[in-house]
Write a protein that holds these residues in place. Structure first.
Motif, PDB file in Angstrom:
ATOM      1  N   LEU A  73     -96.221  13.711   5.391  1.00  0.00           N
ATOM      2  CA  LEU A  73     -95.589  12.488   5.868  1.00  0.00           C
ATOM      3  C   LEU A  73     -96.641  11.410   6.124  1.00  0.00           C
ATOM      4  CD1 LEU A  73     -92.856  11.249   6.505  1.00  0.00           C
ATOM      5  CD2 LEU A  73     -93.161  11.944   8.875  1.00  0.00           C
ATOM      6  N   ALA A  74     -97.820  11.815   6.563  1.00  0.00           N
ATOM      7  CA  ALA A  74     -98.896  10.849   6.803  1.00  0.00           C
ATOM      8  C   ALA A  74     -99.292  10.155   5.506  1.00  0.00           C
ATOM      9  CB  ALA A  74    -100.103  11.552   7.429  1.00  0.00           C
ATOM     10  N   GLY A  75     -99.467  10.913   4.448  1.00  0.00           N
ATOM     11  CA  GLY A  75     -99.836  10.324   3.164  1.00  0.00           C
ATOM     12  C   GLY A  75     -98.765   9.405   2.616  1.00  0.00           C
ATOM     13  N   LEU A  76     -97.509   9.847   2.696  1.00  0.00           N
ATOM     14  CA  LEU A  76     -96.407   9.008   2.209  1.00  0.00           C
ATOM     15  C   LEU A  76     -96.269   7.731   3.036  1.00  0.00           C
ATOM     16  CD1 LEU A  76     -93.761  11.796   1.515  1.00  0.00           C
ATOM     17  CD2 LEU A  76     -94.989  10.434  -0.183  1.00  0.00           C
ATOM     18  N   THR A  77     -96.472   7.841   4.343  1.00  0.00           N
ATOM     19  CA  THR A  77     -96.373   6.677   5.218  1.00  0.00           C
ATOM     20  C   THR A  77     -97.507   5.695   4.951  1.00  0.00           C
ATOM     21  OG1 THR A  77     -95.286   8.029   6.901  1.00  0.00           O
ATOM     22  CG2 THR A  77     -96.191   5.930   7.619  1.00  0.00           C
ATOM     23  N   VAL A  78     -98.717   6.202   4.734  1.00  0.00           N
ATOM     24  CA  VAL A  78     -99.843   5.314   4.420  1.00  0.00           C
ATOM     25  C   VAL A  78     -99.585   4.588   3.102  1.00  0.00           C
ATOM     26  CG1 VAL A  78    -102.289   5.264   3.755  1.00  0.00           C
ATOM     27  CG2 VAL A  78    -101.581   6.524   5.781  1.00  0.00           C
ATOM     28  N   LEU A  79     -99.103   5.312   2.095  1.00  0.00           N
ATOM     29  CA  LEU A  79     -98.799   4.668   0.808  1.00  0.00           C
ATOM     30  C   LEU A  79     -97.732   3.587   0.961  1.00  0.00           C
ATOM     31  CD1 LEU A  79     -98.765   7.729  -1.622  1.00  0.00           C
ATOM     32  CD2 LEU A  79    -100.459   5.899  -1.507  1.00  0.00           C
ATOM     33  N   ALA A  80     -96.673   3.905   1.693  1.00  0.00           N
ATOM     34  CA  ALA A  80     -95.589   2.937   1.878  1.00  0.00           C
ATOM     35  C   ALA A  80     -96.048   1.745   2.715  1.00  0.00           C
ATOM     36  CB  ALA A  80     -94.391   3.611   2.532  1.00  0.00           C
ATOM     37  N   SER A  81     -96.827   1.988   3.767  1.00  0.00           N
ATOM     38  CA  SER A  81     -97.280   0.868   4.598  1.00  0.00           C
ATOM     39  C   SER A  81     -98.239  -0.036   3.834  1.00  0.00           C
ATOM     40  CB  SER A  81     -97.915   1.372   5.897  1.00  0.00           C
ATOM     41  OG  SER A  81     -99.114   2.049   5.647  1.00  0.00           O
ATOM     42  N   GLU A  82     -99.048   0.531   2.954  1.00  0.00           N
ATOM     43  CA  GLU A  82     -99.937  -0.299   2.133  1.00  0.00           C
ATOM     44  C   GLU A  82     -99.143  -1.105   1.110  1.00  0.00           C
ATOM     45  OE1 GLU A  82    -103.376  -0.871   2.471  1.00  0.00           O
ATOM     46  OE2 GLU A  82    -102.827   0.062   4.380  1.00  0.00           O
ATOM     47  N   ALA A  83     -98.077  -0.522   0.578  1.00  0.00           N
ATOM     48  CA  ALA A  83     -97.208  -1.276  -0.330  1.00  0.00           C
ATOM     49  C   ALA A  83     -96.514  -2.417   0.415  1.00  0.00           C
ATOM     50  CB  ALA A  83     -96.176  -0.346  -0.969  1.00  0.00           C
ATOM     51  N   LEU A  84     -96.080  -2.156   1.644  1.00  0.00           N
ATOM     52  CA  LEU A  84     -95.454  -3.206   2.446  1.00  0.00           C
ATOM     53  C   LEU A  84     -96.467  -4.275   2.825  1.00  0.00           C
ATOM     54  CD1 LEU A  84     -93.133  -1.113   4.772  1.00  0.00           C
ATOM     55  CD2 LEU A  84     -92.483  -2.491   2.802  1.00  0.00           C
ATOM     56  N   ARG A  85     -97.681  -3.864   3.124  1.00  0.00           N
ATOM     57  CA  ARG A  85     -98.740  -4.818   3.461  1.00  0.00           C
ATOM     58  C   ARG A  85     -98.966  -5.774   2.282  1.00  0.00           C
ATOM     59  NH1 ARG A  85    -103.067  -4.015   6.836  1.00  0.00           N
ATOM     60  NH2 ARG A  85    -102.718  -1.788   6.804  1.00  0.00           N
ATOM     61  N   ALA A  86     -98.951  -5.237   1.078  1.00  0.00           N
ATOM     62  CA  ALA A  86     -99.157  -6.064  -0.111  1.00  0.00           C
ATOM     63  C   ALA A  86     -98.004  -7.049  -0.320  1.00  0.00           C
ATOM     64  CB  ALA A  86     -99.317  -5.182  -1.343  1.00  0.00           C
ATOM     65  N   ARG A  87     -96.807  -6.702   0.129  1.00  0.00           N
ATOM     66  CA  ARG A  87     -95.649  -7.573  -0.035  1.00  0.00           C
ATOM     67  C   ARG A  87     -95.414  -8.491   1.157  1.00  0.00           C
ATOM     68  NH1 ARG A  87     -95.008  -3.347  -2.970  1.00  0.00           N
ATOM     69  NH2 ARG A  87     -93.821  -3.278  -4.873  1.00  0.00           N
ATOM     70  N   SER A  88     -96.144  -8.302   2.241  1.00  0.00           N
ATOM     71  CA  SER A  88     -95.879  -9.069   3.461  1.00  0.00           C
ATOM     72  C   SER A  88     -96.093 -10.564   3.256  1.00  0.00           C
ATOM     73  CB  SER A  88     -96.734  -8.557   4.617  1.00  0.00           C
ATOM     74  OG  SER A  88     -98.106  -8.818   4.382  1.00  0.00           O
ATOM     75  N   ASP A  89     -97.034 -10.957   2.406  1.00  0.00           N
ATOM     76  CA  ASP A  89     -97.252 -12.390   2.139  1.00  0.00           C
ATOM     77  C   ASP A  89     -96.021 -13.031   1.513  1.00  0.00           C
ATOM     78  OD1 ASP A  89     -99.791 -12.253   3.139  1.00  0.00           O
ATOM     79  OD2 ASP A  89    -100.783 -12.153   1.184  1.00  0.00           O
ATOM     80  N   LEU A 108     -91.936   1.766  13.491  1.00  0.00           N
ATOM     81  CA  LEU A 108     -92.959   0.953  14.141  1.00  0.00           C
ATOM     82  C   LEU A 108     -94.058   0.573  13.150  1.00  0.00           C
ATOM     83  CD1 LEU A 108     -93.832  -0.163  16.947  1.00  0.00           C
ATOM     84  CD2 LEU A 108     -95.231   1.882  17.144  1.00  0.00           C
ATOM     85  N   THR A 109     -94.453   1.527  12.338  1.00  0.00           N
ATOM     86  CA  THR A 109     -95.482   1.275  11.333  1.00  0.00           C
ATOM     87  C   THR A 109     -95.015   0.226  10.332  1.00  0.00           C
ATOM     88  OG1 THR A 109     -96.289   3.536  11.550  1.00  0.00           O
ATOM     89  CG2 THR A 109     -96.893   2.355   9.545  1.00  0.00           C
ATOM     90  N   PHE A 110     -93.795   0.349   9.850  1.00  0.00           N
ATOM     91  CA  PHE A 110     -93.287  -0.602   8.864  1.00  0.00           C
ATOM     92  C   PHE A 110     -93.078  -1.983   9.486  1.00  0.00           C
ATOM     93  CE2 PHE A 110     -91.306   2.859   5.955  1.00  0.00           C
ATOM     94  CZ  PHE A 110     -92.577   3.285   5.632  1.00  0.00           C
ATOM     95  N   THR A 111     -92.652  -2.028  10.741  1.00  0.00           N
ATOM     96  CA  THR A 111     -92.495  -3.313  11.420  1.00  0.00           C
ATOM     97  C   THR A 111     -93.829  -4.038  11.506  1.00  0.00           C
ATOM     98  OG1 THR A 111     -90.635  -2.493  12.725  1.00  0.00           O
ATOM     99  CG2 THR A 111     -91.790  -4.428  13.567  1.00  0.00           C
ATOM    100  N   PHE A 112     -94.852  -3.326  11.948  1.00  0.00           N
ATOM    101  CA  PHE A 112     -96.176  -3.936  12.067  1.00  0.00           C
ATOM    102  C   PHE A 112     -96.734  -4.292  10.695  1.00  0.00           C
ATOM    103  CE2 PHE A 112     -98.145  -3.330  16.420  1.00  0.00           C
ATOM    104  CZ  PHE A 112     -96.939  -3.176  17.079  1.00  0.00           C
ATOM    105  N   ALA A 113     -96.519  -3.433   9.697  1.00  0.00           N
ATOM    106  CA  ALA A 113     -97.067  -3.683   8.355  1.00  0.00           C
ATOM    107  C   ALA A 113     -96.428  -4.902   7.700  1.00  0.00           C
ATOM    108  CB  ALA A 113     -96.881  -2.456   7.473  1.00  0.00           C
TER     109      ALA A 113
END
Length: 182
Positions: free
Chosen positions: A85-101, A50-55
């Motif tokens: 897992l929270a830290g790893l998920t935040v790092l991954a979601s921020e990386a995905l956010r940067a690539r979403s454009d 869900l986090t990655f989908t939204f990110a």
């Protein structure tokens, strides 16, 4: 010329609230004792999906603090090492956010591959950190089954988020409530 739609702050905050509520609902379902015997396979990590989908689709709906709070609460409730897992998920979601454009105009298969690589990174990183600190872990086959089921469940989560909550990709040229391009 495509019509430009503005994202209102109320919509952004309501979607953040929906994200957190869905995560809490998933955690409550995971806490229910539905099976008394151990399974030989693990289901998908739904909060991660869900986090990655939204990110990837609407990064403004999942700020880092919301992801951190939701997954940290999951760590605490499910007796996982707090914050790992929270830290790893935040790092991954921020990386995905940067690539979403860059993924806006690409086909869904590229988005799915990007999400799959993020899932692999988070779950492998989780096992590596647990191994470094010699914390007991689930058997490797169980972890692999969770990784595979998480990757294959991504299209279902995307379809559900689009159908139920309208979480679609940001259109090129879309603007926020302040007139800035998203």
């Amino acid at each position: 010329m495509a019509e430009q739609q503005a994202l209102s702050p109320a919509r952004a905050w309501s979607m953040r609230l929906i994200y957190i509520c869905i995560c809490m609902g998933i955690l409550m379902l995971e806490l229910l004792p539905l099976q008394t015997e151990p399974r030989s396979f693990a289901g998908p990590e739904l909060v991660l999906l869900l986090t990655f989908t939204f990110a990837l689709r609407r990064p403004e709906y999942v700020p880092a603090w919301a992801v951190g709070v939701a997954v940290l609460l999951g760590d605490l409730l499910l007796h996982r090492p707090p914050g790992l897992l929270a830290g790893l998920t935040v790092l991954a979601s921020e990386a995905l956010r940067a690539r979403s454009d860059n993924l806006r105009t690409l086909p869904f298969s590229v988005e799915w591959l990007t999400a799959a690589l993020a899932v692999l990174g988070v779950l492998i990183g989780y096992r590596i950190v647990l191994a470094i600190f010699m914390i007991p872990q689930a058997p490797l086959l169980l972890a692999v089954s969770q990784m595979v089921s998480t990757i294959f469940a991504y299209p279902i989560i995307v379809l559900g988020s689009v159908a139920l909550f309208g979480v679609r990709r940001v259109a090129p040229g879309e603007i926020d409530s302040h007139g800035h391009r998203i």
